[in-house]
Scaffold this active site. Structure first.
Site, PDB file in Angstrom:
ATOM      1  CD  GLU A  74      -6.748 124.834 108.448  1.00  0.00           C
ATOM      2  OE1 GLU A  74      -5.788 125.562 108.752  1.00  0.00           O
ATOM      3  OE2 GLU A  74      -6.823 124.243 107.345  1.00  0.00           O
ATOM      4  CB  CYS A  75     -13.297 125.930 107.083  1.00  0.00           C
ATOM      5  SG  CYS A  75     -14.650 126.804 106.269  1.00  0.00           S
ATOM      6  N   GLY A  76     -14.509 123.390 107.197  1.00  0.00           N
ATOM      7  CA  GLY A  76     -15.332 122.192 107.043  1.00  0.00           C
ATOM      8  C   GLY A  76     -15.077 121.183 108.135  1.00  0.00           C
TER       9      GLY A  76
END
Length: 205
Positions: A74-76
């Protein structure tokens, strides 16, 4: 470097039988033996040099992805799996498992609630499912080549990767800008644990 996890997400995985192992992508020499990997969000741009310097860990993760390790990012975590992270005109090599480079901007590139429809085959969600979450990131993704690239999600609300798509799929990897909460996406934890058990069974037998 990847510190954003809803406690309820980790608790949901544990209730389904997962044994959690904490890793540090900046200092661990290599990936230990795992049945699945969950990389949460954070701000890897603040630790870009340390992440890039740990070449042995990056290589071991890429090798395991090539062998079929289930990874939900997720994301990072999504940014870490890409080819490069560009911060203030400096370029830092990342894992290189996904054909994406990330360029940090001064203003948020995605911020708010997201609603996505699962439209592509993937190991974690059933096609037709609605996935709800949120996104908050300053990075702008640049896909370096789309040949054979698959996307799991059609964006109904939010920015996603390009305003239309999110959730890049490669082997057993699903990487997305959206953070999901297990209580609102009950299929998520079950899907991750089921894929982990299938991998564990293949390795052991």
């Amino acid at each position: 470097a990847f510190w954003f996890y809803y406690p309820e997400n980790l608790e949901s995985l544990k209730r389904l039988g997962a044994v959690m192992v904490e890793l540090d992508a900046m200092s661990d020499p290599e990936l230990p033996r795992l049945d699945a990997l969950y990389i949460g969000g954070g701000f890897p741009e603040t630790q870009a040099q340390a992440l890039a310097d740990n070449e042995t860990f990056r290589k071991s993760l890429k090798d395991e992805i090539e062998k079929g390790l289930p990874v939900y990012a997720e994301c990072g975590g999504f940014m870490y799996l890409g080819e490069r992270l560009q911060v203030d005109n400096r370029s830092y090599p990342m894992v290189g498992a996904l054909p994406v480079e990330f360029v940090l901007q001064k203003r948020p590139q995605g911020h708010g609630y997201t609603v996505m429809e699962v439209v592509g085959d993937n190991p974690y969600f059933t096609t037709g499912t609605t996935v709800r979450g949120h996104e908050f990131h300053y990075s702008r993704p640049v896909i370096t080549h789309e040949s054979g690239l698959k996307f799991a999600f059609k964006v109904a609300r939010g920015g996603g990767i390009d305003g239309i798509r999110d959730g890049i799929c490669l082997k057993n990897v699903l990487a997305t800008y959206t953070h999901v909460h297990a209580a609102g996406n009950q299929e998520w934890a079950k899907g991750l644990v089921q894929v982990a058990f299938r991998r564990k069974s293949r390795i052991n037998f």
